[in-house]
Design a protein around this motif. Sequence first.
Motif, short mmCIF file in Angstrom:
data_model
loop_
_atom_site.label_atom_id
_atom_site.label_comp_id
_atom_site.label_asym_id
_atom_site.label_seq_id
_atom_site.Cartn_x
_atom_site.Cartn_y
_atom_site.Cartn_z
N MET A 126 26.52 -9.33 -10.13
CA MET A 126 26.89 -10.59 -8.98
C MET A 126 27.57 -10.39 -7.72
SD MET A 126 28.78 -13.42 -11.47
CE MET A 126 28.12 -14.16 -12.64
N SER A 127 26.87 -10.85 -6.84
CA SER A 127 27.75 -10.39 -5.41
C SER A 127 28.99 -11.28 -5.47
CB SER A 127 26.94 -11.27 -4.39
OG SER A 127 26.91 -12.38 -4.51
N ALA A 128 29.82 -10.67 -4.59
CA ALA A 128 31.23 -11.19 -4.34
C ALA A 128 31.37 -12.88 -4.32
CB ALA A 128 31.87 -10.75 -3.19
N LYS A 129 30.35 -13.43 -3.65
CA LYS A 129 30.59 -14.78 -3.47
C LYS A 129 29.96 -15.49 -4.67
CE LYS A 129 28.81 -18.46 -0.11
NZ LYS A 129 28.12 -18.57 1.05
N GLU A 130 29.03 -15.08 -5.49
CA GLU A 130 28.45 -15.32 -6.79
C GLU A 130 29.61 -15.41 -7.63
OE1 GLU A 130 23.80 -14.53 -6.63
OE2 GLU A 130 25.11 -13.13 -7.34
N GLU A 131 30.46 -14.31 -7.62
CA GLU A 131 31.49 -14.16 -8.71
C GLU A 131 32.68 -15.05 -8.54
OE1 GLU A 131 34.31 -10.49 -10.40
OE2 GLU A 131 32.79 -10.27 -8.63
N VAL A 132 32.90 -15.46 -7.01
CA VAL A 132 33.77 -16.37 -6.93
C VAL A 132 33.81 -17.83 -7.48
CG1 VAL A 132 35.06 -17.61 -5.13
CG2 VAL A 132 34.92 -15.06 -5.07
N GLU A 133 32.11 -18.20 -7.15
CA GLU A 133 31.91 -19.64 -7.90
C GLU A 133 32.07 -19.49 -9.39
OE1 GLU A 133 31.44 -22.19 -5.79
OE2 GLU A 133 32.21 -21.04 -4.28
N TYR A 134 31.47 -18.35 -10.02
CA TYR A 134 31.30 -18.32 -11.63
C TYR A 134 32.80 -18.49 -12.00
CZ TYR A 134 30.56 -16.03 -15.92
OH TYR A 134 30.48 -15.84 -17.34
N VAL A 135 33.64 -17.59 -11.36
CA VAL A 135 35.11 -17.66 -11.91
C VAL A 135 35.87 -19.11 -11.78
CG1 VAL A 135 37.53 -16.86 -11.66
CG2 VAL A 135 35.35 -15.27 -11.61
N LYS A 136 35.36 -19.78 -10.64
CA LYS A 136 36.03 -20.95 -10.35
C LYS A 136 35.47 -22.08 -11.34
CE LYS A 136 36.39 -22.04 -5.12
NZ LYS A 136 35.64 -22.45 -4.06
N GLU A 137 34.25 -21.97 -11.97
CA GLU A 137 33.78 -22.79 -12.92
C GLU A 137 34.27 -22.55 -14.06
OE1 GLU A 137 31.94 -25.81 -13.24
OE2 GLU A 137 32.20 -25.55 -10.84
N LYS A 138 34.56 -21.34 -14.36
CA LYS A 138 34.99 -20.97 -15.82
C LYS A 138 36.58 -21.34 -15.86
CE LYS A 138 31.54 -19.09 -17.75
NZ LYS A 138 30.98 -19.35 -19.00
N PHE A 139 37.27 -21.45 -14.80
CA PHE A 139 38.70 -22.08 -15.01
C PHE A 139 38.68 -23.47 -15.20
CE2 PHE A 139 40.73 -18.14 -12.57
CZ PHE A 139 41.62 -18.02 -13.30
N LYS A 140 37.48 -24.11 -15.06
CA LYS A 140 37.73 -25.41 -15.90
C LYS A 140 37.52 -25.81 -17.30
CE LYS A 140 36.30 -27.25 -11.21
NZ LYS A 140 35.22 -27.87 -10.23
N LEU A 141 38.39 -26.16 -18.06
CA LEU A 141 38.28 -26.00 -19.35
C LEU A 141 38.52 -27.69 -19.91
CD1 LEU A 141 40.05 -22.79 -20.58
CD2 LEU A 141 37.55 -23.00 -20.44
N MET A 142 37.81 -27.83 -21.02
CA MET A 142 38.09 -29.12 -21.72
C MET A 142 39.21 -28.55 -22.91
SD MET A 142 35.85 -31.76 -23.68
CE MET A 142 34.89 -32.63 -22.28
N PRO A 143 40.32 -29.16 -22.81
CA PRO A 143 41.17 -28.83 -24.07
C PRO A 143 40.58 -29.31 -25.34
CG PRO A 143 42.40 -29.74 -21.98
CD PRO A 143 41.05 -29.64 -21.74
N ASP A 144 40.68 -28.62 -26.24
CA ASP A 144 40.44 -29.05 -27.56
C ASP A 144 41.22 -28.37 -28.80
OD1 ASP A 144 39.52 -26.42 -27.79
OD2 ASP A 144 37.32 -26.77 -27.91
N GLU A 145 40.89 -28.57 -29.72
CA GLU A 145 41.89 -28.16 -31.14
C GLU A 145 41.76 -26.70 -31.07
OE1 GLU A 145 39.17 -30.10 -31.67
OE2 GLU A 145 40.25 -32.14 -31.87
N SER A 146 41.19 -25.79 -30.30
CA SER A 146 40.99 -24.20 -30.70
C SER A 146 42.52 -23.74 -30.59
CB SER A 146 40.07 -23.57 -29.61
OG SER A 146 40.61 -24.10 -28.30
N LEU A 147 43.17 -24.05 -29.71
CA LEU A 147 44.50 -23.41 -29.19
C LEU A 147 45.71 -24.10 -30.07
CD1 LEU A 147 44.25 -22.81 -25.60
CD2 LEU A 147 43.98 -21.23 -27.37
#
Length: 163
Positions: A126-147
């Motif tokens: 990934m390029s630096a810009k693509e990586e930033v967008e990828y990480v931004k999306e991965k930081f959005k989580l739907m909390p569930d019972e897993s934790l």
Amino acid sequence: MALGDKSVYSPLTTLKNLFKKPLTIKYPKEILRVFPNKDGVSPIYRGLHTNDLNKCVGCAACQRICPFDAIEMKTIGQNEQGRAIKKPVVDYGRCSFCAFCVDVCPTNSLKMSRHFIYKIKTVKTMSAKEEVEYVKEKFKLMPDESLGDDIGYNTGKSKKILG
């Protein structure tokens, strides 16, 4: 002696502390044992969110009270009457872990776990810009019972916090 003035004993203080054992631990090789019943952080630590999706009614009270707009309601389906079923999604890039959302939850389904490490694997091509967008999306989580196996902070409705 005024605030900020050096003392004659400053070099001696340095020498005294030079031979003391450090107070730090070598994480993750060593585990901090502070609390008698649980390893690691405080029993009421505010870590990543956990949500009992069967109890959650999708009222969006958590979204309204969040001071940083870190929670948005995501539609995950429809019920028998055709109404949208909505559940909270937490953006951990914005979340300050204040636990207002946990305090305001009317069904007590939203809690905070003692888990605080969240890993994201990125692709090396990934390029630096693509990586930033990828990480931004991965930081959005739907909390569930897993934790939900290691609950930290809860509303305190069922237990006494003070006194």
